[in-house]
Design a protein around this motif. Structure first.
Motif, PDB file in Angstrom:
ATOM      1  N   GLU A 119      38.155  39.923 -48.915  1.00 32.89           N
ATOM      2  CA  GLU A 119      37.045  39.023 -49.207  1.00 32.89           C
ATOM      3  C   GLU A 119      35.995  39.199 -48.118  1.00 32.89           C
ATOM      4  N   LEU A 120      34.758  39.325 -48.536  1.00 31.64           N
ATOM      5  CA  LEU A 120      33.709  39.639 -47.565  1.00 31.64           C
ATOM      6  C   LEU A 120      32.603  38.584 -47.541  1.00 31.64           C
ATOM      7  N   HIS A 121      32.357  38.115 -46.351  1.00 33.35           N
ATOM      8  CA  HIS A 121      31.321  37.108 -46.116  1.00 33.35           C
ATOM      9  C   HIS A 121      30.294  37.770 -45.191  1.00 33.35           C
ATOM     10  N   VAL A 122      29.013  37.742 -45.579  1.00 35.91           N
ATOM     11  CA  VAL A 122      27.989  38.346 -44.710  1.00 35.91           C
ATOM     12  C   VAL A 122      26.944  37.290 -44.337  1.00 35.91           C
ATOM     13  N   ASP A 123      26.350  37.493 -43.177  1.00 37.48           N
ATOM     14  CA  ASP A 123      25.388  36.502 -42.670  1.00 37.48           C
ATOM     15  C   ASP A 123      23.992  37.092 -42.526  1.00 37.48           C
ATOM     16  N   LEU A 124      23.023  36.275 -42.856  1.00 42.75           N
ATOM     17  CA  LEU A 124      21.617  36.598 -42.599  1.00 42.75           C
ATOM     18  C   LEU A 124      21.055  35.457 -41.756  1.00 42.75           C
ATOM     19  N   ILE A 125      20.107  35.776 -40.882  1.00 35.81           N
ATOM     20  CA  ILE A 125      19.486  34.690 -40.105  1.00 35.81           C
ATOM     21  C   ILE A 125      17.984  34.670 -40.385  1.00 35.81           C
ATOM     22  N   ALA A 126      17.500  33.512 -40.776  1.00 36.33           N
ATOM     23  CA  ALA A 126      16.056  33.349 -40.994  1.00 36.33           C
ATOM     24  C   ALA A 126      15.416  32.845 -39.708  1.00 36.33           C
ATOM     25  N   GLY A 127      14.212  33.387 -39.403  1.00 34.04           N
ATOM     26  CA  GLY A 127      13.468  32.903 -38.235  1.00 34.04           C
ATOM     27  C   GLY A 127      13.613  33.779 -37.007  1.00 34.04           C
ATOM     28  N   LEU A 128      14.150  34.990 -37.184  1.00 36.95           N
ATOM     29  CA  LEU A 128      14.266  35.884 -36.025  1.00 36.95           C
ATOM     30  C   LEU A 128      12.872  36.348 -35.600  1.00 36.95           C
ATOM     31  N   PRO A 129      12.715  36.749 -34.347  1.00 33.07           N
ATOM     32  CA  PRO A 129      11.378  37.118 -33.869  1.00 33.07           C
ATOM     33  C   PRO A 129      10.804  38.326 -34.605  1.00 33.07           C
ATOM     34  N   GLY A 130       9.568  38.181 -35.073  1.00 36.82           N
ATOM     35  CA  GLY A 130       8.887  39.291 -35.748  1.00 36.82           C
ATOM     36  C   GLY A 130       9.159  39.336 -37.242  1.00 36.82           C
ATOM     37  N   GLU A 131       9.995  38.425 -37.737  1.00 39.36           N
ATOM     38  CA  GLU A 131      10.313  38.448 -39.172  1.00 39.36           C
ATOM     39  C   GLU A 131       9.357  37.511 -39.908  1.00 39.36           C
ATOM     40  N   ASP A 132       8.792  37.993 -41.014  1.00 37.00           N
ATOM     41  CA  ASP A 132       8.015  37.104 -41.873  1.00 37.00           C
ATOM     42  C   ASP A 132       8.736  37.015 -43.224  1.00 37.00           C
ATOM     43  N   MET A 133       8.140  36.313 -44.170  1.00 36.33           N
ATOM     44  CA  MET A 133       8.824  36.083 -45.444  1.00 36.33           C
ATOM     45  C   MET A 133       9.094  37.395 -46.178  1.00 36.33           C
ATOM     46  N   ARG A 134       8.116  38.304 -46.107  1.00 33.78           N
ATOM     47  CA  ARG A 134       8.299  39.568 -46.827  1.00 33.78           C
ATOM     48  C   ARG A 134       9.453  40.377 -46.239  1.00 33.78           C
ATOM     49  N   SER A 135       9.488  40.408 -44.947  1.00 37.04           N
ATOM     50  CA  SER A 135      10.559  41.145 -44.278  1.00 37.04           C
ATOM     51  C   SER A 135      11.909  40.470 -44.568  1.00 37.04           C
ATOM     52  N   PHE A 136      11.923  39.130 -44.547  1.00 36.33           N
ATOM     53  CA  PHE A 136      13.176  38.435 -44.822  1.00 36.33           C
ATOM     54  C   PHE A 136      13.618  38.674 -46.265  1.00 36.33           C
ATOM     55  N   ALA A 137      12.641  38.643 -47.187  1.00 38.76           N
ATOM     56  CA  ALA A 137      12.969  38.878 -48.607  1.00 38.76           C
ATOM     57  C   ALA A 137      13.595  40.263 -48.777  1.00 38.76           C
ATOM     58  N   ASN A 138      13.075  41.223 -48.047  1.00 32.59           N
ATOM     59  CA  ASN A 138      13.614  42.575 -48.110  1.00 32.59           C
ATOM     60  C   ASN A 138      15.075  42.602 -47.637  1.00 32.59           C
ATOM     61  N   SER A 139      15.352  41.924 -46.519  1.00 32.83           N
ATOM     62  CA  SER A 139      16.740  41.850 -46.032  1.00 32.83           C
ATOM     63  C   SER A 139      17.627  41.182 -47.072  1.00 32.83           C
ATOM     64  N   PHE A 140      17.124  40.099 -47.636  1.00 29.91           N
ATOM     65  CA  PHE A 140      17.905  39.355 -48.632  1.00 29.91           C
ATOM     66  C   PHE A 140      18.247  40.266 -49.814  1.00 29.91           C
ATOM     67  N   ASN A 141      17.250  41.008 -50.293  1.00 31.29           N
ATOM     68  CA  ASN A 141      17.482  41.880 -51.452  1.00 31.29           C
ATOM     69  C   ASN A 141      18.518  42.956 -51.142  1.00 31.29           C
ATOM     70  N   GLU A 142      18.409  43.524 -49.956  1.00 32.16           N
ATOM     71  CA  GLU A 142      19.380  44.569 -49.559  1.00 32.16           C
ATOM     72  C   GLU A 142      20.792  43.984 -49.493  1.00 32.16           C
ATOM     73  N   VAL A 143      20.887  42.827 -48.862  1.00 32.89           N
ATOM     74  CA  VAL A 143      22.201  42.217 -48.662  1.00 32.89           C
ATOM     75  C   VAL A 143      22.778  41.762 -50.006  1.00 32.89           C
ATOM     76  N   TYR A 144      21.947  41.166 -50.828  1.00 29.04           N
ATOM     77  CA  TYR A 144      22.415  40.704 -52.141  1.00 29.04           C
ATOM     78  C   TYR A 144      22.916  41.882 -52.966  1.00 29.04           C
ATOM     79  N   GLY A 145      22.218  42.994 -52.822  1.00 28.33           N
ATOM     80  CA  GLY A 145      22.573  44.191 -53.590  1.00 28.33           C
ATOM     81  C   GLY A 145      23.951  44.735 -53.268  1.00 28.33           C
ATOM     82  N   THR A 146      24.530  44.347 -52.125  1.00 39.07           N
ATOM     83  CA  THR A 146      25.863  44.851 -51.786  1.00 39.07           C
ATOM     84  C   THR A 146      26.937  44.180 -52.649  1.00 39.07           C
ATOM     85  N   GLY A 147      26.645  42.954 -53.123  1.00 36.59           N
ATOM     86  CA  GLY A 147      27.639  42.229 -53.925  1.00 36.59           C
ATOM     87  C   GLY A 147      28.709  41.562 -53.076  1.00 36.59           C
TER      88      GLY A 147
END
Ligand code: SF4
Length: 510
Positions: free
Chosen positions: A319-347
């Motif tokens: 069973e795999l649990h992965v973490d994302l952190i919102a609000g890291l330095p230099g990250e904006d919504m577009r960059s965060f959305a990109n991370s989210f999409n990549e991570v979500y795509g792993t399933g």
């Protein structure tokens, strides 16, 4: 002396490992030691009474970001009721800015900074013998005329010199059993307190195997390891996994926090042999933006990380649990959305969308102005806005976190979510943003909903989408309903499904 070791855990199933080590360190001396754990959900009066009534001379609280505010309130009341009661605090939340903390909280008599086992032993010994406390490493105390004396952080401890934390204490079968085979982390993420630890120390392999045997023999349900990066030493991690696979009792499962890009071919060959549910891995991805990773001191090999995550998911038994952190330095919504999409795509089985916390003692807290951080000045010090994300944007990410948790992490909606995402032709991030908007505009966030009602809410979302814009599927709502039925019938028992159909698909409750 009559001493109580205590804490407020965040949930009933949690327990506090640090207190068990402290208990072992001080038991056997010329004083009585009790250990009592409470939760944040316990009534304040109940906790207050349980601590005050037995007439302790000293109470030691284990403090974290989730309990510090309630602990402070409780301590102030205890001191008011019994001024002779000595209050000692320990834990990561009080290990930094100690003098300020003691100035602000006059009821606090002592703080033990960092690893507390040796300091509390010395402290209790000296108190009992009436010896001075000034020289004890790790101790912060009030000296003459109230002057605060801070003896600094203590030296790190050789874990092999500490007793097995459950040696003298019973295992609580209905709770998660916490355990550690190492302390410290080799990495230096600027937002993390573990990056401050000097070096990494581990228990001997003999002890680790012996102690895992103890859990296996007692068939505990879940052992959660607090090792910050369990596989920092890959051979060591592999030997432990091999031992657990070969000595699997068919019941106990083990949760590890690992560094995903460190997994090797031979680790996969080994892990494939594990019983489904024997292991649960947590991997911190945080972001896929290279510049952001660099800004927080992470050197992840993102390509390798995602390759390994996909490989782990393919093995199908972990069973795999992965973490994302919102609000890291230099990250904006577009960059965060990109991370989210990549991570979500792993399933991955679970995606935790966390929010940056500017913890006391971390490098990032010192850099707060440089990165334009506005953050809450009370624990848990969560970010309010950053140079790249407004407060409103962070609130909308919170809303996404809520629906992600309800519909994705808790399971039971897998097919319907994929179908809706395809039907609406939205990326994972845009889809959850849209779903979150629907959820909140309809007021569903105001109260808890039973699982069956969440099927109705998702059906309502499909209905709203079909009305709003043309969707390439014919009879989109009906098709969604049919897919939701498959998810529903797989998740709920026969009687619940029958009741559901009788009541129908429309949900008007807010
Ligand atoms: S975030 Fe994880 S990898 Fe980074 S320092 Fe902390 S424990 Fe280590």
């Amino acid at each position: 002396m009559k001493l109580l070791l205590t804490t407020l855990n965040s949930k009933y199933v949690h327990s506090n490992l640090a207190l068990k080590y402290l208990y072992n360190a001080v038991t056997g001396g010329d004083f009585q030691v009790d250990l009592k754990e409470f939760t944040l959900n316990n009534e304040a009066d109940y906790v207050y009474g349980e601590i005050l009534k037995p007439g302790y001379d000293m109470v030691c609280f284990s403090c974290y970001i989730w309990n510090i505010e309630k602990t402070k309130e409780l301590c102030a009341n205890l001191k008011a009721a019994q001024p002779s009661l000595k209050i000692l605090l320990g834990g990561p939340e009080v290990s930094f800015d100690c003098a300020d903390f003691m100035e602000e909280n006059p009821w606090c008599d002592y703080i033990i900074r960092g690893e507390g086992e040796r300091s509390i032993f010395e402290f209790c010994k000296n108190v009992t013998l009436g010896k001075p406390l000034e020289g004890i490493a790790g101790l912060v105390l009030r000296g003459a005329a109230g002057r605060i004396i801070d003896n600094g952080l203590p030296c790190v401890i050789d874990l092999n010199r500490l007793q097995f934390p459950y040696a003298r204490l019973p295992l609580d079968g209905d709770k998660v059993v916490y355990y550690e085979t190492s302390r410290g982390c080799p990495f230096r993420c600027s937002y993390c307190l573990s990056s401050i630890d000097k070096g990494i120390r581990s228990l001997s392999m003999d002890r680790v195997k012996h102690e895992f045997k103890y859990f296996n023999d007692r068939k505990v349900k879940q052992v959660k390891l607090l090792d910050r990066t369990f596989n920092y030493d890959r051979d060591r991690a592999a030997e432990i996994w091999k031992y657990l696979i070969e000595n699997d009792n068919g019941v106990t499962n083990f949760h590890f926090e690992i560094c995903g890009d460190l997994l090797r071919d031979e680790d996969f060959a080994l892990l494939e042999k594990a019983r489904p549910e024997l292991f649960r891995f947590e991997i911190g991805i945080q972001t896929v933006n290279g510049q952001v990773l660099q800004a927080v001191g992470r050197n992840d090999n993102t390509l390798k990380l995602f390759e390994n995550i996909r490989r782990l998911i393919k093995t199908g038994n972990i069973e795999l649990h992965v973490d994302l952190i919102a609000g890291l330095p230099g990250e904006d919504m577009r960059s965060f959305a990109n991370s989210f999409n990549e991570v979500y795509g792993t399933g991955a089985d679970e995606i935790q969308l966390g929010f940056l916390k500017l913890l006391r003692g971390t490098e990032i807290r010192d850099e707060a102005d440089e990165f334009g951080y506005v953050f809450r000045h009370k624990a848990p010090y969560e970010v309010i806005s950053t140079a790249g994300m407004s407060a409103e944007e962070l609130v909308s990410l919170k809303e996404i976190e809520r629906v992600l948790d309800v519909f994705y992490n808790r399971g039971g909606f897998g097919r319907a979510l994929s179908f809706l995402m395809e039907g609406t032709n939205l990326s994972p991030f845009d889809f959850y943003e849209d779903l979150a908007r629907f959820y909140h505009e309809n007021g569903y966030q105001h109260r808890y909903h039973k699982k069956e009602d969440n099927y109705r809410i998702l059906y309502g979302y499909a209905l709203a989408k079909e009305l709003m814009f043309p969707i390439e599927y014919k009879d989109f709502t009906e098709a969604t309903m049919n897919i939701l039925k498959v998810d529903l019938e797989e998740t709920m028992n026969f009687d619940a499904v029958k009741k559901f159909y009788k009541k129908g698909w429309m949900f008007n409750g807010k």
